[in-house]
Design an enzyme around this catalytic site. Structure first.
Site, mmCIF file in Angstrom:
data_model
loop_
_atom_site.group_PDB
_atom_site.id
_atom_site.type_symbol
_atom_site.label_atom_id
_atom_site.label_comp_id
_atom_site.label_asym_id
_atom_site.label_seq_id
_atom_site.Cartn_x
_atom_site.Cartn_y
_atom_site.Cartn_z
ATOM 1 N N HIS A 62 -13.390 3.451 -7.903
ATOM 2 C CA HIS A 62 -14.841 3.205 -8.047
ATOM 3 C C HIS A 62 -15.459 4.280 -8.922
ATOM 4 O O HIS A 62 -16.672 4.418 -8.983
ATOM 5 C CB HIS A 62 -15.519 3.225 -6.677
ATOM 6 N N GLY A 107 -5.651 8.298 -4.184
ATOM 7 C CA GLY A 107 -4.934 8.749 -2.978
ATOM 8 C C GLY A 107 -5.926 9.087 -1.888
ATOM 9 O O GLY A 107 -6.929 9.757 -2.149
ATOM 10 N N ASP A 115 0.856 -1.187 0.000
ATOM 11 C CA ASP A 115 0.000 0.000 0.000
ATOM 12 C C ASP A 115 0.895 1.240 0.000
ATOM 13 O O ASP A 115 2.027 1.185 0.491
ATOM 14 C CB ASP A 115 -0.848 0.051 1.284
ATOM 15 N N ARG A 133 -0.498 -0.795 -8.577
ATOM 16 C CA ARG A 133 -1.911 -0.491 -8.312
ATOM 17 C C ARG A 133 -2.052 1.027 -8.358
ATOM 18 O O ARG A 133 -1.373 1.739 -7.617
ATOM 19 C CB ARG A 133 -2.307 -0.990 -6.923
HETATM 20 P P1 FDA Z 1 -13.890 8.884 -5.882
HETATM 21 O O1 FDA Z 1 -13.458 9.225 -4.497
HETATM 22 O O2 FDA Z 1 -14.091 10.000 -6.847
HETATM 23 O O3 FDA Z 1 -15.194 8.013 -5.770
HETATM 24 C C1 FDA Z 1 -15.939 7.593 -6.911
HETATM 25 C C2 FDA Z 1 -17.269 7.041 -6.414
HETATM 26 O O4 FDA Z 1 -17.021 5.847 -5.642
HETATM 27 C C3 FDA Z 1 -17.991 7.974 -5.431
HETATM 28 O O5 FDA Z 1 -18.791 8.883 -6.104
HETATM 29 C C4 FDA Z 1 -18.772 6.982 -4.606
HETATM 30 O O6 FDA Z 1 -19.937 6.562 -5.300
HETATM 31 C C5 FDA Z 1 -17.855 5.796 -4.498
HETATM 32 N N1 FDA Z 1 -17.008 5.853 -3.285
HETATM 33 C C6 FDA Z 1 -15.683 6.144 -3.212
HETATM 34 N N2 FDA Z 1 -15.236 6.036 -1.939
HETATM 35 C C7 FDA Z 1 -16.301 5.669 -1.207
HETATM 36 C C8 FDA Z 1 -16.497 5.374 0.179
HETATM 37 N N3 FDA Z 1 -15.490 5.447 1.061
HETATM 38 N N4 FDA Z 1 -17.731 5.030 0.614
HETATM 39 C C9 FDA Z 1 -18.765 4.935 -0.268
HETATM 40 N N5 FDA Z 1 -18.647 5.196 -1.584
HETATM 41 C C10 FDA Z 1 -17.443 5.556 -2.053
HETATM 42 N N6 FDA Z 1 -5.276 4.915 -1.229
HETATM 43 C C11 FDA Z 1 -4.009 5.180 -0.814
HETATM 44 O O7 FDA Z 1 -3.674 6.332 -0.562
HETATM 45 N N7 FDA Z 1 -3.099 4.152 -0.658
HETATM 46 C C12 FDA Z 1 -3.424 2.859 -0.952
HETATM 47 O O8 FDA Z 1 -2.595 1.961 -0.814
HETATM 48 C C13 FDA Z 1 -4.744 2.583 -1.423
HETATM 49 N N8 FDA Z 1 -5.129 1.304 -1.758
HETATM 50 C C14 FDA Z 1 -6.342 1.094 -2.364
HETATM 51 C C15 FDA Z 1 -6.667 -0.171 -2.853
HETATM 52 C C16 FDA Z 1 -7.849 -0.351 -3.565
HETATM 53 C C17 FDA Z 1 -8.166 -1.705 -4.120
HETATM 54 C C18 FDA Z 1 -8.731 0.750 -3.777
HETATM 55 C C19 FDA Z 1 -9.995 0.594 -4.580
HETATM 56 C C20 FDA Z 1 -8.432 1.984 -3.245
HETATM 57 C C21 FDA Z 1 -7.257 2.172 -2.524
HETATM 58 N N9 FDA Z 1 -6.943 3.413 -1.992
HETATM 59 C C22 FDA Z 1 -5.656 3.652 -1.541
HETATM 60 C C23 FDA Z 1 -7.993 4.447 -1.838
HETATM 61 C C24 FDA Z 1 -8.006 5.440 -2.982
HETATM 62 O O9 FDA Z 1 -6.869 6.261 -2.927
HETATM 63 C C25 FDA Z 1 -9.261 6.339 -2.905
HETATM 64 O O10 FDA Z 1 -9.232 7.070 -1.725
HETATM 65 C C26 FDA Z 1 -10.582 5.583 -2.976
HETATM 66 O O11 FDA Z 1 -10.537 4.524 -3.875
HETATM 67 C C27 FDA Z 1 -11.730 6.534 -3.413
HETATM 68 O O12 FDA Z 1 -11.424 7.074 -4.665
HETATM 69 P P2 FDA Z 1 -12.114 6.603 -6.050
HETATM 70 O O13 FDA Z 1 -11.033 6.382 -7.034
HETATM 71 O O14 FDA Z 1 -13.013 5.480 -5.825
HETATM 72 O O15 FDA Z 1 -12.851 7.907 -6.577
#
Ligand code: FDA
Length: 287
Positions: free
Chosen positions: A205, A166, A113, A162
């Site tokens: 997501h 963030g 991570d 990955r």
């Molecule tokens: P965004 O935040 O724009 O969300 C898109 C949509 O997804 C939202 O509109 C909502 O519908 C849904 N959504 C997102 N987060 C949600 C929540 N918490 N609850 C409910 N709905 C939600 N970060 C990091 O700094 N270091 C790491 O090692 C990792 N590792 C990691 C592994 C995996 C498999 C994933 C999917 C994510 C991470 N992350 C991470 C977290 C990543 O940085 C980020 O904070 C989250 O994925 C949310 O960002 P999205 O890309 O989903 O977009």
């Protein structure tokens, strides 16, 4: 949190449980829906050598358990501050190497991570040293960090990456803070990683980014042999089911353990509606 009704429901939404068996049971359940998994034994910033050793043991137990399920495609993900990075790179490597050996025996892989920005240099150094011995190791990169667009050119060749947006609260000089800038950086980084031959886990997501990845990979010969989608346990289950139904490769990150508080805080902060859900349930329960 785990003793109150509303606390339990929000924790259970994002965390598989406090024990390894609960995590394995979630992994098996997802596997039945064509979704692979990656276990995260929760914990970060350990204070003592002994705590880092406990984290190593927890991962060795997880890998031993995974190897008892030969049909289950289940990897693990580690945080380096859980394995002693605050103490030194060498201390961290001494805990990571046995995990990498056990992962090889369990025929699976290990992802690192990415934590907050002061840890990026140390994390990339651990990766560089360990990847020389174990190619089953990959790393997470964060699109919101301005430096990532330089770091991407210093990675070990063909290392698994990955890509995420963030999750940490960072000072404005080190990160992009407008969503449009983060999204544009994500798309650029994905293109660079694909062109440089990396295996990429598109961990998001965000439907617009997912669509962009889908179009780009569909247009690349054998693209899906080195790209998969990844999502977090409990987030956008509808989208997870839909991608799996359409046979896109999807892996879900499954956290478990007792040290869930910082992880849960990040999930609540990402989406204010989560906090609202928790607070309104707490008020209802107190009446
Ligand atoms: P965004 O935040 O724009 O969300 C898109 C949509 O997804 C939202 O509109 C909502 O519908 C849904 N959504 C997102 N987060 C949600 C929540 N918490 N609850 C409910 N709905 C939600 N970060 C990091 O700094 N270091 C790491 O090692 C990792 N590792 C990691 C592994 C995996 C498999 C994933 C999917 C994510 C991470 N992350 C991470 C977290 C990543 O940085 C980020 O904070 C989250 O994925 C949310 O960002 P999205 O890309 O989903 O977009």
């Amino acid at each position: 949190m785990t003793r109150s009704g509303p606390g339990r429901s929000i924790t259970a939404r994002f965390v598989a449980g406090e024990g390894l068996e609960e995590a394995v049971s979630v992994a098996k359940q997802l596997d039945r829906g064509r979704i692979t998994t990656m276990l995260d034994h929760l914990g970060e910033n350990v204070a003592t050598v002994r705590q880092a050793g406990d984290a190593r043991l927890a991962y060795l137990n997880a890998l031993a358990r995974i190897s008892q399920e030969p049909g289950l495609d289940c990897a693990i993900s580690v945080k380096l501050t859980q394995l002693g990075l605050d103490s030194s790179v060498q201390e961290c490597l001494s805990n990571l190497y046995p995990i990498l050996e056990a992962a090889g025996e369990a025929s699976t892989f290990v992802m690192i991570d990415m934590e907050s920005h002061p840890y990026v240099d140390g994390t990339l150094e651990v990766l560089a040293q360990a990847h020389g011995r174990f190619t089953t190791l990959g790393v997470c990169l964060q699109a919101y960090l301005r430096r990532t667009e330089r770091d991407v050119f210093q990675l070990p060749p063909s290392v698994r990456v990955r890509l995420v947006k963030g999750a940490y609260l960072e000072p404005p000089d080190v990160v992009y803070h407008d969503k449009s800038d983060v999204d544009a950086a994500y798309a650029r980084l994905f293109t660079t990683l694909l062109a440089r031959g990396h295996r990429i886990d598109a961990a998001t997501h965000d439907p617009a980014l997912i669509e962009g990845v889908r179009r780009r990979v569909d247009a690349t010969q054998n693209g899906w042999s080195r790209v998969e989608f990844q999502m977090l346990y409990g987030v956008r289950r509808d989208l997870q089911t839909e991608l799996a139904r359409q046979r896109y490769p999807l892996r879900v990150y499954v956290p478990y353990g007792t040290e869930w508080y910082p992880y849960l805080t990040r999930r609540l902060a990402e989406r204010p509606a989560n906090l609202w859900f928790f607070l309104s349930n707490a008020v209802r329960a107190s009446k």
